[in-house]
Structures are given as C-alpha cells and as structure tokens.
Design an enzyme around this catalytic site. Structure first.
Site, PDB file in Angstrom:
ATOM      1  N   ARG A  63       8.429   6.989 -26.874  1.00 53.31           N
ATOM      2  CA  ARG A  63       8.274   5.582 -26.487  1.00 53.31           C
ATOM      3  C   ARG A  63       6.804   5.284 -26.218  1.00 53.31           C
ATOM      4  NH1 ARG A  63       8.402   0.517 -26.160  1.00 53.31           N
ATOM      5  NH2 ARG A  63       9.312  -0.562 -24.387  1.00 53.31           N
ATOM      6  N   GLN A  74       0.497   8.482 -15.543  1.00 50.14           N
ATOM      7  CA  GLN A  74       0.689   9.355 -14.387  1.00 50.14           C
ATOM      8  C   GLN A  74       2.021   9.148 -13.683  1.00 50.14           C
ATOM      9  OE1 GLN A  74      -2.720   8.991 -11.791  1.00 50.14           O
ATOM     10  NE2 GLN A  74      -3.784  10.687 -12.806  1.00 50.14           N
ATOM     11  N   MET A  75       2.469   7.911 -13.561  1.00 47.11           N
ATOM     12  CA  MET A  75       3.736   7.674 -12.852  1.00 47.11           C
ATOM     13  C   MET A  75       4.884   8.374 -13.553  1.00 47.11           C
ATOM     14  SD  MET A  75       5.404   6.659 -10.336  1.00 47.11           S
ATOM     15  CE  MET A  75       4.378   5.585  -9.388  1.00 47.11           C
ATOM     16  N   GLU A 158      33.966  18.449  -3.743  1.00 47.02           N
ATOM     17  CA  GLU A 158      33.882  19.656  -2.906  1.00 47.02           C
ATOM     18  C   GLU A 158      33.086  19.426  -1.624  1.00 47.02           C
ATOM     19  OE1 GLU A 158      35.903  21.972  -3.795  1.00 47.02           O
ATOM     20  OE2 GLU A 158      36.246  21.123  -5.755  1.00 47.02           O
ATOM     21  N   GLY A 159      33.103  18.198  -1.152  1.00 45.91           N
ATOM     22  CA  GLY A 159      32.435  17.879   0.106  1.00 45.91           C
ATOM     23  C   GLY A 159      31.170  17.076  -0.122  1.00 45.91           C
ATOM     24  N   SER A 160      31.081  15.934   0.528  1.00 49.96           N
ATOM     25  CA  SER A 160      29.915  15.053   0.386  1.00 49.96           C
ATOM     26  C   SER A 160      28.668  15.714   0.966  1.00 49.96           C
ATOM     27  CB  SER A 160      30.176  13.732   1.102  1.00 49.96           C
ATOM     28  OG  SER A 160      30.212  13.960   2.508  1.00 49.96           O
ATOM     29  N   ALA A 161      27.525  15.087   0.731  1.00 49.04           N
ATOM     30  CA  ALA A 161      26.260  15.599   1.274  1.00 49.04           C
ATOM     31  C   ALA A 161      26.332  15.692   2.794  1.00 49.04           C
ATOM     32  CB  ALA A 161      25.109  14.694   0.840  1.00 49.04           C
ATOM     33  N   ASN A 162      26.964  14.726   3.436  1.00 46.77           N
ATOM     34  CA  ASN A 162      27.052  14.756   4.897  1.00 46.77           C
ATOM     35  C   ASN A 162      27.899  15.925   5.391  1.00 46.77           C
ATOM     36  OD1 ASN A 162      25.370  12.592   5.299  1.00 46.77           O
ATOM     37  ND2 ASN A 162      27.025  11.087   5.299  1.00 46.77           N
TER      38      ASN A 162
END
Length: 198
Positions: A63, A74-75, A158-162
């Site tokens: 692109r 750079q970004m 299998e369990g959220s991040a929290n």
C-alpha cells in the site's frame, strides 16, 4: 456451529467402572481440563496475532501513499514492532505452558499467564492491524475483521482477562496457590473418555 444448552441429570447413576479419575477428584480433573483449555485458547490467540502481523506487513509493503509504501512511515513501523515483540512474548508464555503440561507438571499458573497475555496481545494486534489497513480493514477482501472478531470471542474463552488477573494476583500475593489443584499423573483424555459409555 457450537451451541450451548442446559443438561439435567436427575436420579442418574453410573457404575463405578465408568468413573473418570478417583472419587473426590472431580474438581481437580475439571481444573486440569481448564489448564488444557487455556493452553489451546492461548495457542489460537497467538495464531491470530501472528496472522495480524503477516497481513499487516504484506499490506504495509504494498500500500502506497504519495508514492511511498506505508511501511516506511514511523507510526506504521511502531505498530508492527509492538505487534511482533508482544506476539513473540505471548508465544513463549504459551510454549512454556505446553512444555510443563507435556512433562506432567503443574501448569495452572503458567496457563493463566499465557491465556491472559495472549488474549491481550491478540486483541491489541487486531486493533493495530485495523489501524494499518484503515478503511480497507473492514473490507471482505482482507481477513482483518475476522481476526478482530475471533480475538474478541477468544478473549473470554476459558476465563476472561479479569478472571486470569484474579488468579494471577491471588497466586502472587500468596492468597491461593494457582497450582493447588494439580493432579500428579497425566490424564490421557482420549483413553479416559473412551472408558465412558453413555
């Protein structure tokens, strides 16, 4: 398509010969299975993150804006660099979890680390890929929205991040040993499942 439903087992009895593991070990067996589940989910999340990297690099090289490939900006380079390093870290955490499981060692702690970090990394990589692709990120021609959706879906598997954070923090603070439910022997899921005749 996977569907969920309720199952009721009222007055249901099975013979002892069909018991998986030992009596009273049901919760430990379930937790052992959850470790494997977290390992497979973290593996899939690493794959999603890697897919985001591969697609983003290819797109950034082809692109062009004002005659310059966007990969020269750079970004875009910063986004790709973060994706590459974070995905490699998630991969190594996942490998360590798999290594411990292969050796038959306790891996609840490591599986939680891998699942938590891989879900964060895959979600961030999918968002970064969307930024790199811009408006093309939602086009059917590119798989980016699929990666976004899969990363979001597996974020909770299998369990959220929290849940992972609570497990990890309780373990680190000495509240509860994450590996407390370890079963000394490896379960061969396929052989144990074959024992059951419903």
């Amino acid at each position: 398509m996977t569907r969920s439903c309720e199952v009721f087992l009222e007055d249901y009895r099975i013979p002892k010969s069909q018991l998986l593991g030992k009596e009273g070990e049901g919760f430990k067996i379930a937790m052992n299975a959850l470790d494997y589940g977290r390992l497979t989910v973290s593996s899939r999340l690493v794959g999603i993150a890697q897919g985001c990297i591969d697609e983003s690099i290819s797109y950034a090289n082809e692109r062009e804006v004002s005659g310059v490939p966007i990969g020269q900006y750079q970004m875009i380079q910063h986004l790709i660099a973060d994706m590459v390093v974070e995905t490699e870290a998630a991969r190594l955490l996942t490998y360590k979890s798999a290594y411990l499981k292969d050796k038959g060692e306790a891996a609840t702690r490591q599986s939680a680390y891998a699942k938590y970090f891989a879900s964060e990394v895959a979600t961030k990589a999918a968002r970064s890929a969307l930024e790199i692709f811009g408006g093309n990120g939602i086009a059917d021609e590119y798989p980016i929205m699929k990666y976004v959706n899969y990363a979001n879906m597996l974020h909770f598997g299998e369990g959220s991040a929290n849940i992972q954070r609570i497990l990890i923090a309780n373990d680190a603070l000495g509240e509860k040993d994450a590996n407390r439910h370890h079963i000394e022997r490896k379960y061969s899921l396929s052989s144990d499942i074959q024992k059951v005749r419903v």
